[in-house]
Design a protein around this motif. Structure first.
Motif, mmCIF file in Angstrom:
data_model
loop_
_atom_site.group_PDB
_atom_site.id
_atom_site.type_symbol
_atom_site.label_atom_id
_atom_site.label_comp_id
_atom_site.label_asym_id
_atom_site.label_seq_id
_atom_site.Cartn_x
_atom_site.Cartn_y
_atom_site.Cartn_z
ATOM 1 N N UNK A 92 0.956 -1.086 -0.087
ATOM 2 C CA UNK A 92 -0.215 -0.016 -0.074
ATOM 3 C C UNK A 92 0.979 1.403 -0.026
ATOM 4 N N UNK A 93 2.008 1.224 0.680
ATOM 5 C CA UNK A 93 2.901 2.314 0.653
ATOM 6 C C UNK A 93 3.481 2.699 -0.703
ATOM 7 N N UNK A 94 3.716 1.538 -1.205
ATOM 8 C CA UNK A 94 4.471 1.879 -2.472
ATOM 9 C C UNK A 94 3.499 2.294 -3.674
ATOM 10 N N UNK A 95 2.286 1.611 -3.628
ATOM 11 C CA UNK A 95 1.249 2.006 -4.584
ATOM 12 C C UNK A 95 0.825 3.559 -4.301
ATOM 13 N N UNK A 96 0.555 3.907 -3.291
ATOM 14 C CA UNK A 96 0.105 5.027 -2.636
ATOM 15 C C UNK A 96 1.059 6.157 -3.081
ATOM 16 N N UNK A 97 2.169 5.836 -3.119
ATOM 17 C CA UNK A 97 3.491 6.717 -3.421
ATOM 18 C C UNK A 97 3.447 6.766 -5.121
ATOM 19 N N UNK A 98 3.459 5.918 -5.841
ATOM 20 C CA UNK A 98 3.468 5.931 -7.371
ATOM 21 C C UNK A 98 2.204 6.295 -7.785
ATOM 22 N N UNK A 99 1.100 6.097 -7.219
ATOM 23 C CA UNK A 99 -0.318 6.614 -7.898
ATOM 24 C C UNK A 99 -0.263 8.210 -7.786
ATOM 25 N N UNK A 100 0.314 8.744 -6.918
ATOM 26 C CA UNK A 100 0.182 10.096 -6.470
ATOM 27 C C UNK A 100 0.649 11.075 -7.839
ATOM 28 N N UNK A 101 1.483 10.577 -8.436
ATOM 29 C CA UNK A 101 1.960 11.397 -9.634
ATOM 30 C C UNK A 101 1.862 10.694 -11.114
#
Length: 162
Positions: A92-101
């Motif tokens: 979730x941390x990884x996908x939250x980071x990537x999906x922001x931009x």
């Protein structure tokens, strides 16, 4: 470049290129990817490179525009292919980071494996974040080098200089 230097804290690590490849999706170029590992790494196989708890980096250069949501989904799908529903919180941390931009043509992403810790994800010019977890770090390398990777041509390209 065939050599780069990674800086972690106050230490510098000289690295060598292990290979490059083009990530394609449905015959469309998505990003170029280069793989680097510390100069004293002696492994010879994709499995040894993926499992190595040493300073190593993946360098992605976008060849087209991709939404952050699509990129996050692609990373999650590729990781889940090898690991199922393991480490949901880290995922979730990884996908939250990537999906922001959203990523645009020529944008760069550096993914750095930090020994004994996890990964540093750098969406150059947008955001950086450390994500602890050695298993997640290995899972990211397994996207390209693992048993259920994104393509044998990518796996072969990224290890062509080992």
């Amino acid at each position: 470049p065939t050599t780069v230097t990674a800086t972690l804290g106050d230490k510098q690590y000289a690295q060598k290129l292990t290979g490059v490849a083009m990530r394609k999706k449905a015959f469309v170029d998505v990003y170029t990817i280069g793989s680097y590992v510390v100069n004293d790494f002696r492994g010879k196989t994709p499995e040894e490179l993926a499992a190595a708890d040493v300073v190593k980096q993946l360098h992605l250069v976008m060849e087209r525009n991709v939404s952050g949501t699509d990129m996050a989904r692609a990373f999650e799908t590729a990781i889940r292919a090898n690991y199922g529903n393991e480490f949901d919180q880290d995922m979730k941390k990884l996908t939250d980071l990537i999906s922001q931009f959203d990523l645009h043509k020529s944008d760069q992403v550096w993914i750095t494996h930090i020994p004994g810790y996890g990964v540093h994800f750098n969406l150059v010019g947008k955001k950086q974040e450390f994500i602890p977890g050695l298993k997640l770090a290995k899972a990211i390398w397994d996207i390209y080098l693992g048993p259920k990777n994104v393509g044998e041509a990518v796996k072969k390209g990224l290890t062509s200089r080992l």
